[in-house]
Design a protein around this motif. Sequence first.
Motif, PDB file in Angstrom:
ATOM      1  N   PHE A 174       0.601  -1.196  -0.006  1.00 31.30           N
ATOM      2  CA  PHE A 174       0.028   0.159  -0.036  1.00 31.30           C
ATOM      3  C   PHE A 174       1.042   1.402  -0.140  1.00 31.30           C
ATOM      4  O   PHE A 174       2.098   1.240   0.665  1.00 31.30           O
ATOM      5  CB  PHE A 174      -0.830   0.056   1.339  1.00 31.30           C
ATOM      6  CG  PHE A 174      -1.954  -0.970   1.393  1.00 31.30           C
ATOM      7  CD1 PHE A 174      -1.930  -2.134   0.225  1.00 31.30           C
ATOM      8  CD2 PHE A 174      -2.966  -1.003   2.308  1.00 31.30           C
ATOM      9  CE1 PHE A 174      -3.101  -3.050   0.485  1.00 31.30           C
ATOM     10  CE2 PHE A 174      -4.061  -1.817   2.368  1.00 31.30           C
ATOM     11  CZ  PHE A 174      -4.066  -2.814   1.479  1.00 31.30           C
ATOM     12  N   THR A 175       0.353   2.205  -0.746  1.00 27.66           N
ATOM     13  CA  THR A 175       1.032   3.647  -0.641  1.00 27.66           C
ATOM     14  C   THR A 175       0.041   4.795  -0.318  1.00 27.66           C
ATOM     15  O   THR A 175      -0.755   4.668  -0.982  1.00 27.66           O
ATOM     16  CB  THR A 175       1.691   3.643  -1.806  1.00 27.66           C
ATOM     17  OG1 THR A 175       2.766   2.939  -2.328  1.00 27.66           O
ATOM     18  CG2 THR A 175       2.493   4.816  -2.025  1.00 27.66           C
ATOM     19  N   ILE A 176       0.432   5.460   0.610  1.00 28.61           N
ATOM     20  CA  ILE A 176      -0.226   6.814   1.053  1.00 28.61           C
ATOM     21  C   ILE A 176       0.341   7.995   0.350  1.00 28.61           C
ATOM     22  O   ILE A 176       1.613   8.178   0.466  1.00 28.61           O
ATOM     23  CB  ILE A 176      -0.564   6.857   2.444  1.00 28.61           C
ATOM     24  CG1 ILE A 176      -1.747   7.818   2.738  1.00 28.61           C
ATOM     25  CG2 ILE A 176       0.747   7.258   3.280  1.00 28.61           C
ATOM     26  CD1 ILE A 176      -1.987   7.822   4.068  1.00 28.61           C
ATOM     27  N   SER A 177      -0.350   8.792  -0.133  1.00 24.57           N
ATOM     28  CA  SER A 177       0.067   9.972  -1.031  1.00 24.57           C
ATOM     29  C   SER A 177      -0.956  10.988  -0.603  1.00 24.57           C
ATOM     30  O   SER A 177      -2.149  10.891  -0.587  1.00 24.57           O
ATOM     31  CB  SER A 177       0.600   9.774  -2.324  1.00 24.57           C
ATOM     32  OG  SER A 177      -0.567   9.329  -3.108  1.00 24.57           O
ATOM     33  N   SER A 178      -0.525  12.338  -1.132  1.00 24.32           N
ATOM     34  CA  SER A 178      -1.412  13.607  -1.203  1.00 24.32           C
ATOM     35  C   SER A 178      -1.492  14.276  -2.564  1.00 24.32           C
ATOM     36  O   SER A 178      -0.687  13.844  -3.387  1.00 24.32           O
ATOM     37  CB  SER A 178      -0.975  14.468  -0.170  1.00 24.32           C
ATOM     38  OG  SER A 178       0.298  15.131  -0.546  1.00 24.32           O
ATOM     39  N   ASP A 179      -2.725  14.690  -2.766  1.00 20.73           N
ATOM     40  CA  ASP A 179      -3.067  15.330  -3.863  1.00 20.73           C
ATOM     41  C   ASP A 179      -3.451  16.687  -3.680  1.00 20.73           C
ATOM     42  O   ASP A 179      -4.375  17.075  -3.372  1.00 20.73           O
ATOM     43  CB  ASP A 179      -4.055  14.917  -4.774  1.00 20.73           C
ATOM     44  CG  ASP A 179      -4.148  15.226  -6.195  1.00 20.73           C
ATOM     45  OD1 ASP A 179      -3.780  16.583  -6.314  1.00 20.73           O
ATOM     46  OD2 ASP A 179      -4.674  14.854  -7.106  1.00 20.73           O
ATOM     47  N   ASN A 180      -2.357  17.740  -3.438  1.00 20.23           N
ATOM     48  CA  ASN A 180      -2.543  19.025  -2.793  1.00 20.23           C
ATOM     49  C   ASN A 180      -3.633  19.698  -3.429  1.00 20.23           C
ATOM     50  O   ASN A 180      -4.365  20.693  -2.935  1.00 20.23           O
ATOM     51  CB  ASN A 180      -1.377  19.731  -2.761  1.00 20.23           C
ATOM     52  CG  ASN A 180      -0.370  18.950  -2.022  1.00 20.23           C
ATOM     53  OD1 ASN A 180      -0.642  18.186  -1.037  1.00 20.23           O
ATOM     54  ND2 ASN A 180       0.853  19.333  -1.932  1.00 20.23           N
ATOM     55  N   ALA A 181      -3.681  19.662  -4.913  1.00 21.64           N
ATOM     56  CA  ALA A 181      -4.593  20.377  -5.672  1.00 21.64           C
ATOM     57  C   ALA A 181      -6.010  20.064  -5.568  1.00 21.64           C
ATOM     58  O   ALA A 181      -6.866  20.818  -5.579  1.00 21.64           O
ATOM     59  CB  ALA A 181      -4.173  20.215  -7.216  1.00 21.64           C
ATOM     60  N   LEU A 212      -5.039   6.359  -0.976  1.00 17.98           N
ATOM     61  CA  LEU A 212      -4.267   5.098  -0.560  1.00 17.98           C
ATOM     62  C   LEU A 212      -4.372   4.143  -1.909  1.00 17.98           C
ATOM     63  O   LEU A 212      -5.385   3.511  -2.322  1.00 17.98           O
ATOM     64  CB  LEU A 212      -4.948   4.328   0.679  1.00 17.98           C
ATOM     65  CG  LEU A 212      -4.397   3.056   1.120  1.00 17.98           C
ATOM     66  CD1 LEU A 212      -3.275   3.505   1.851  1.00 17.98           C
ATOM     67  CD2 LEU A 212      -5.423   2.508   2.408  1.00 17.98           C
ATOM     68  N   GLN A 213      -3.152   3.978  -2.286  1.00 19.29           N
ATOM     69  CA  GLN A 213      -2.896   2.897  -3.443  1.00 19.29           C
ATOM     70  C   GLN A 213      -2.888   1.437  -3.030  1.00 19.29           C
ATOM     71  O   GLN A 213      -1.619   1.299  -2.391  1.00 19.29           O
ATOM     72  CB  GLN A 213      -2.010   3.206  -4.281  1.00 19.29           C
ATOM     73  CG  GLN A 213      -1.696   2.511  -5.440  1.00 19.29           C
ATOM     74  CD  GLN A 213      -3.042   2.564  -6.754  1.00 19.29           C
ATOM     75  OE1 GLN A 213      -3.477   3.399  -7.148  1.00 19.29           O
ATOM     76  NE2 GLN A 213      -3.388   1.209  -6.955  1.00 19.29           N
ATOM     77  N   MET A 214      -3.478   0.769  -3.175  1.00 15.75           N
ATOM     78  CA  MET A 214      -3.533  -0.637  -2.645  1.00 15.75           C
ATOM     79  C   MET A 214      -3.138  -1.717  -3.678  1.00 15.75           C
ATOM     80  O   MET A 214      -3.847  -1.658  -4.822  1.00 15.75           O
ATOM     81  CB  MET A 214      -4.912  -1.008  -1.910  1.00 15.75           C
ATOM     82  CG  MET A 214      -5.275   0.029  -0.890  1.00 15.75           C
ATOM     83  SD  MET A 214      -6.577  -0.503   0.069  1.00 15.75           S
ATOM     84  CE  MET A 214      -7.770  -0.634  -1.171  1.00 15.75           C
ATOM     85  N   SER A 215      -2.092  -2.509  -3.696  1.00 16.66           N
ATOM     86  CA  SER A 215      -1.686  -3.478  -4.657  1.00 16.66           C
ATOM     87  C   SER A 215      -1.488  -4.812  -3.872  1.00 16.66           C
ATOM     88  O   SER A 215      -1.402  -4.817  -2.860  1.00 16.66           O
ATOM     89  CB  SER A 215      -0.541  -2.737  -5.685  1.00 16.66           C
ATOM     90  OG  SER A 215       0.503  -2.748  -4.624  1.00 16.66           O
ATOM     91  N   SER A 216      -1.329  -5.759  -4.694  1.00 14.05           N
ATOM     92  CA  SER A 216      -1.237  -7.254  -4.341  1.00 14.05           C
ATOM     93  C   SER A 216      -2.217  -7.574  -3.241  1.00 14.05           C
ATOM     94  O   SER A 216      -2.048  -8.009  -2.158  1.00 14.05           O
ATOM     95  CB  SER A 216       0.196  -7.531  -3.838  1.00 14.05           C
ATOM     96  OG  SER A 216       1.298  -7.046  -4.874  1.00 14.05           O
TER      97      SER A 216
END
Length: 127
Positions: A68-75, A81-85
């Motif tokens: 999993f990867t958590i990230s921000s989209d400021n705009a 939360l990108q979830m894979s596998s």
Amino acid sequence: EVQLVESGGGLVQAGGSLRLSCAASGFTFDDYRIGWFRQAPGKEREWVSCLNYKYSTTYYADSVKGRFTISSDNAKNTVVLQMSSLKPEDMAVYYCAASRKGGSIWSWKTPGWYEYWGQGTQVTVSS
């Protein structure tokens, strides 16, 4: 009115991917910590990941680290939360939460520490 709205849940086969979004309205994420939690039927709400928005620092539960990867989209004032596998054990209702309180990662893993919650989005993983 302060609101968090999750989206992106759905049905996916094991090994697949999903992208969850948490959009804020009524406030901006700038000084917030944003957490993702999940809750499966009959189980307690479990911490998954969090983002210290101002410093872009991220944290993950061992069970999702590397997948999993958590990230921000400021705009868009959105946290993703990108979830894979994905695995069947990832199946749950996923919630995002936000708080302006300080603390540390030990606080940020605790549901009671957060001030605002979304309504949740269902993630179903078929085996």
